[in-house]
Each structure stands twice: as structure tokens, then as C-alpha cells.
Design a protein around this motif. Structure first.
Motif, PDB file in Angstrom:
ATOM      1  N   LEU A 174       0.814  -1.216   0.000  1.00 20.02           N
ATOM      2  CA  LEU A 174       0.000   0.000   0.000  1.00 20.02           C
ATOM      3  C   LEU A 174       0.848   1.267   0.000  1.00 20.02           C
ATOM      4  CD1 LEU A 174      -3.009  -0.609   2.394  1.00 20.02           C
ATOM      5  CD2 LEU A 174      -3.101   0.125   0.011  1.00 20.02           C
ATOM      6  N   ARG A 175       1.962   1.248   0.737  1.00 16.53           N
ATOM      7  CA  ARG A 175       2.813   2.434   0.817  1.00 16.53           C
ATOM      8  C   ARG A 175       3.357   2.801  -0.552  1.00 16.53           C
ATOM      9  NH1 ARG A 175       1.499   4.974   5.443  1.00 16.53           N
ATOM     10  NH2 ARG A 175       1.770   3.648   7.266  1.00 16.53           N
ATOM     11  N   ALA A 176       3.755   1.776  -1.318  1.00 11.19           N
ATOM     12  CA  ALA A 176       4.281   2.025  -2.651  1.00 11.19           C
ATOM     13  C   ALA A 176       3.212   2.646  -3.545  1.00 11.19           C
ATOM     14  CB  ALA A 176       4.799   0.724  -3.263  1.00 11.19           C
ATOM     15  N   VAL A 177       2.001   2.105  -3.481  1.00 15.34           N
ATOM     16  CA  VAL A 177       0.912   2.632  -4.300  1.00 15.34           C
ATOM     17  C   VAL A 177       0.552   4.048  -3.870  1.00 15.34           C
ATOM     18  CG1 VAL A 177      -1.489   2.295  -5.012  1.00 15.34           C
ATOM     19  CG2 VAL A 177       0.030   0.322  -4.751  1.00 15.34           C
ATOM     20  N   GLN A 178       0.602   4.308  -2.568  1.00 18.81           N
ATOM     21  CA  GLN A 178       0.334   5.654  -2.062  1.00 18.81           C
ATOM     22  C   GLN A 178       1.308   6.652  -2.676  1.00 18.81           C
ATOM     23  OE1 GLN A 178       0.947   6.090   2.151  1.00 18.81           O
ATOM     24  NE2 GLN A 178       0.142   8.169   2.230  1.00 18.81           N
ATOM     25  N   LEU A 179       2.577   6.300  -2.735  1.00 19.40           N
ATOM     26  CA  LEU A 179       3.588   7.170  -3.331  1.00 19.40           C
ATOM     27  C   LEU A 179       3.361   7.342  -4.827  1.00 19.40           C
ATOM     28  CD1 LEU A 179       6.800   5.880  -1.507  1.00 19.40           C
ATOM     29  CD2 LEU A 179       5.668   8.093  -1.170  1.00 19.40           C
ATOM     30  N   LEU A 180       3.007   6.260  -5.501  1.00 20.35           N
ATOM     31  CA  LEU A 180       2.786   6.315  -6.943  1.00 20.35           C
ATOM     32  C   LEU A 180       1.631   7.241  -7.309  1.00 20.35           C
ATOM     33  CD1 LEU A 180       3.220   2.546  -7.881  1.00 20.35           C
ATOM     34  CD2 LEU A 180       4.790   4.423  -8.411  1.00 20.35           C
ATOM     35  N   LEU A 181       0.603   7.251  -6.460  1.00 24.05           N
ATOM     36  CA  LEU A 181      -0.567   8.091  -6.722  1.00 24.05           C
ATOM     37  C   LEU A 181      -0.404   9.515  -6.188  1.00 24.05           C
ATOM     38  CD1 LEU A 181      -3.429   5.547  -5.953  1.00 24.05           C
ATOM     39  CD2 LEU A 181      -2.812   6.479  -8.190  1.00 24.05           C
ATOM     40  N   GLY A 182       0.611   9.720  -5.362  1.00 23.63           N
ATOM     41  CA  GLY A 182       0.818  11.045  -4.796  1.00 23.63           C
ATOM     42  C   GLY A 182      -0.197  11.407  -3.728  1.00 23.63           C
ATOM     43  N   HIS A 183      -0.764  10.390  -3.068  1.00 22.75           N
ATOM     44  CA  HIS A 183      -1.734  10.635  -2.004  1.00 22.75           C
ATOM     45  C   HIS A 183      -1.019  11.063  -0.720  1.00 22.75           C
ATOM     46  CE1 HIS A 183      -5.006   7.836  -3.875  1.00 22.75           C
ATOM     47  NE2 HIS A 183      -5.071   9.069  -4.338  1.00 22.75           N
ATOM     48  N   THR A 184      -1.601  12.016  -0.004  1.00 21.77           N
ATOM     49  CA  THR A 184      -1.026  12.438   1.267  1.00 21.77           C
ATOM     50  C   THR A 184      -1.467  11.520   2.405  1.00 21.77           C
ATOM     51  OG1 THR A 184      -2.871  13.980   1.575  1.00 21.77           O
ATOM     52  CG2 THR A 184      -0.849  14.850   0.578  1.00 21.77           C
ATOM     53  N   LYS A 185      -2.605  10.850   2.247  1.00 24.68           N
ATOM     54  CA  LYS A 185      -3.127   9.971   3.293  1.00 24.68           C
ATOM     55  C   LYS A 185      -3.313   8.558   2.765  1.00 24.68           C
ATOM     56  CE  LYS A 185      -5.681  13.631   5.699  1.00 24.68           C
ATOM     57  NZ  LYS A 185      -7.024  14.080   6.159  1.00 24.68           N
ATOM     58  N   LEU A 186      -2.965   7.593   3.606  1.00 27.83           N
ATOM     59  CA  LEU A 186      -3.131   6.194   3.227  1.00 27.83           C
ATOM     60  C   LEU A 186      -4.600   5.858   2.988  1.00 27.83           C
ATOM     61  CD1 LEU A 186      -1.545   3.529   2.844  1.00 27.83           C
ATOM     62  CD2 LEU A 186      -2.057   3.018   5.231  1.00 27.83           C
ATOM     63  N   GLU A 187      -5.490   6.519   3.750  1.00 26.28           N
ATOM     64  CA  GLU A 187      -6.921   6.259   3.608  1.00 26.28           C
ATOM     65  C   GLU A 187      -7.408   6.560   2.195  1.00 26.28           C
ATOM     66  OE1 GLU A 187      -5.498   7.887   5.993  1.00 26.28           O
ATOM     67  OE2 GLU A 187      -6.077   6.973   7.901  1.00 26.28           O
ATOM     68  N   SER A 188      -6.809   7.571   1.571  1.00 25.36           N
ATOM     69  CA  SER A 188      -7.195   7.916   0.201  1.00 25.36           C
ATOM     70  C   SER A 188      -6.829   6.785  -0.752  1.00 25.36           C
ATOM     71  CB  SER A 188      -6.488   9.207  -0.238  1.00 25.36           C
ATOM     72  OG  SER A 188      -6.844  10.291   0.598  1.00 25.36           O
ATOM     73  N   THR A 189      -5.675   6.194  -0.526  1.00 25.16           N
ATOM     74  CA  THR A 189      -5.228   5.074  -1.363  1.00 25.16           C
ATOM     75  C   THR A 189      -6.138   3.872  -1.170  1.00 25.16           C
ATOM     76  OG1 THR A 189      -2.960   5.865  -1.091  1.00 25.16           O
ATOM     77  CG2 THR A 189      -3.244   3.648  -1.972  1.00 25.16           C
ATOM     78  N   VAL A 190      -6.528   3.620   0.076  1.00 25.81           N
ATOM     79  CA  VAL A 190      -7.432   2.504   0.387  1.00 25.81           C
ATOM     80  C   VAL A 190      -8.750   2.679  -0.366  1.00 25.81           C
ATOM     81  CG1 VAL A 190      -8.801   1.421   2.205  1.00 25.81           C
ATOM     82  CG2 VAL A 190      -6.409   2.015   2.631  1.00 25.81           C
ATOM     83  N   ARG A 191      -9.311   3.875  -0.300  1.00 31.07           N
ATOM     84  CA  ARG A 191     -10.575   4.133  -0.993  1.00 31.07           C
ATOM     85  C   ARG A 191     -10.406   3.977  -2.496  1.00 31.07           C
ATOM     86  NH1 ARG A 191     -10.931   8.362   2.740  1.00 31.07           N
ATOM     87  NH2 ARG A 191     -10.275   9.872   1.150  1.00 31.07           N
ATOM     88  N   TYR A 192      -9.296   4.459  -3.003  1.00 35.04           N
ATOM     89  CA  TYR A 192      -9.054   4.412  -4.438  1.00 35.04           C
ATOM     90  C   TYR A 192      -8.953   2.986  -4.949  1.00 35.04           C
ATOM     91  CZ  TYR A 192      -8.212   7.681  -8.208  1.00 35.04           C
ATOM     92  OH  TYR A 192      -8.374   8.473  -9.316  1.00 35.04           O
TER      93      TYR A 192
END
Length: 209
Positions: A174-192
Motif C-alpha cells: 500500500l505504501r508504494a501505491v500511495q507514493l505512486l498516486l501522490g496521495h497524502t493519506k493512506l486512507e485515500s489510497t485505500v478508498r481508491y
């Protein structure tokens, strides 16, 4: 007066009025290749470059359409990696440009004879310097229709989600995907990604170093 009111109402009709709104599906690998091959066979160089770069960059539509040639090139070649400042978050995001994307982007730049400071995807409409997000959305609709998918279930966010979803399925990082998407919050990546919060947190804890 009535005519003015009528014109004003027409101008302010929301772009998404009457459309199906919700989380859009990512494309599957076979669907990516189906669209890519159709664009190649039709020699639609601009759309092929746009499609490939949209997949690789994972940028929001507003950032993708405003890319300039200099954002993705160094001298007479397309960069393998680049950094773009996001409009929504005002934070930089870095992404890889794969070889096939570099080839298609350079072919488009050469065909269109674009200069370094010009927009990568200029609009064909006089009063718009670059492709608008609405024009881009219509192009995405045409891509998914061309392979028999329902355009109501796909959209510009499909292009942003596709590679991120593929990376997550392969790595569960998840951390890698969070960085790839440029999300500031992990929760945003989870929702995405559309995964359960508890599962996401468990995976996140396992992938921390």
C-alpha cells in the motif's frame, strides 16, 4: 431578460448531469492491450501517446492534459522518469515512463512538430491551448466503447487507477501505491483501490521497514 436567464442556465449545467457517478473500474491487462492495438492499427498517434502516458503517469486528468513537452523530455528523447507538481495537492509526484510509452510519445511529438515549451496535447479548439478535461473524458469514453465496455462504468479515473491497481495486486504494498498516486493519506489510497480498511492496515503494517 428571459433569454438571458435561459442562456445563463445552459452555461451552468453541470458536466456530470445525468451521468452515472461513482468509483470507476480500472482496466484489465487484456483491455489495455485491446485499446492499445486498436489505436496502433488506426495510426492515432496522439491518442496512443495520451493513452500510454495516462496509464504510466497515473495523473489526474487536470494534470495530464496540462503536461508540456519539457515535462517529459530531456533534449531529443523522452525521459525514463519525471516529476510533476500536482494541482490538487501542490505536491510533486514522480512516475516512470516505460519504453513503449516513450516511443509513442516521441512519435507524437515528432509528428506534431511540438516545441519544448508547448503543451504535449494541444487542443484543436482555438480558445483552448491544451486538451480540456472534458475532451479527455470523451476520448476515454471512445476507448472503452471501442472494446465493448460500458462507458458509464469507466472514465478518466479509470486511467489513473489502472496501473496502481495492477501494482497493488502484484505486491500488496500500500505504501508504494500511495507514493505512486501522490496521495497524502493512506486512507485515500485505500478508498481508491476499493479494499477494506482493516485488510489495508494489516498489509501496511506487514510492509513497513
Amino acid at each position: 431578460m428571459n433569454q438571458l436567464i435561459s442562456d445563463e442556465n445552459v452555461r451552468h449545467i453541470p458536466w456530470n448531469k445525468g451521468k452515472l457517478i461513482g468509483q470507476k473500474f480500472p482496466l484489465k491487462l487484456k483491455e489495455i492491450w485491446a485499446i492499445r492495438i486498436r489505436l496502433q492499427l488506426a495510426n492515432r498517434m496522439r491518442e496512443l501517446a495520451l493513452f500510454n502516458l495516462a496509464i504510466d503517469s497515473k495523473l489526474r486528468a487536470c494534470d495530464l492534459v496540462q503536461l508540456r513537452v519539457c515535462d517529459v523530455t530531456q533534449g531529443n528523447r523522452v525521459s525514463a522518469r519525471t516529476i510533476v507538481m500536482q494541482q490538487k495537492t501542490h505536491r510533486p509526484v514522480q512516475f516512470e515512463i516505460t519504453e513503449q510509452t516513450r516511443d509513442s510519445v516521441w512519435a507524437w511529438i515528432s509528428q506534431a512538430k511540438l516545441q519544448s515549451d508547448e503543451y504535449l496535447f494541444p487542443s484543436r479548439i482555438h480558445d483552448s491551448p491544451h486538451l480540456s478535461t472534458r475532451q479527455y473524458a470523451r476520448i476515454v469514453d471512445s476507448w472503452v466503447k471501442s472494446i465493448g465496455l460500458d462507458p458509464g462504468a469507466y472514465g478518466t479515473h479509470t486511467m489513473r487507477r489502472t496501473k496502481a491497481t495492477l501494482v497493488y495486486r502484484r505486491t500488496k504494498n500500500l505504501r508504494a501505491v500511495q507514493l505512486l498516486l501522490g496521495h497524502t493519506k493512506l486512507e485515500s489510497t485505500v478508498r481508491y483501490l476499493g479494499i477494506e480498511v482493516d485488510d489495508a492496515l494489516d498489509i501496511s503494517e506487514q510492509t513497513e521497514v
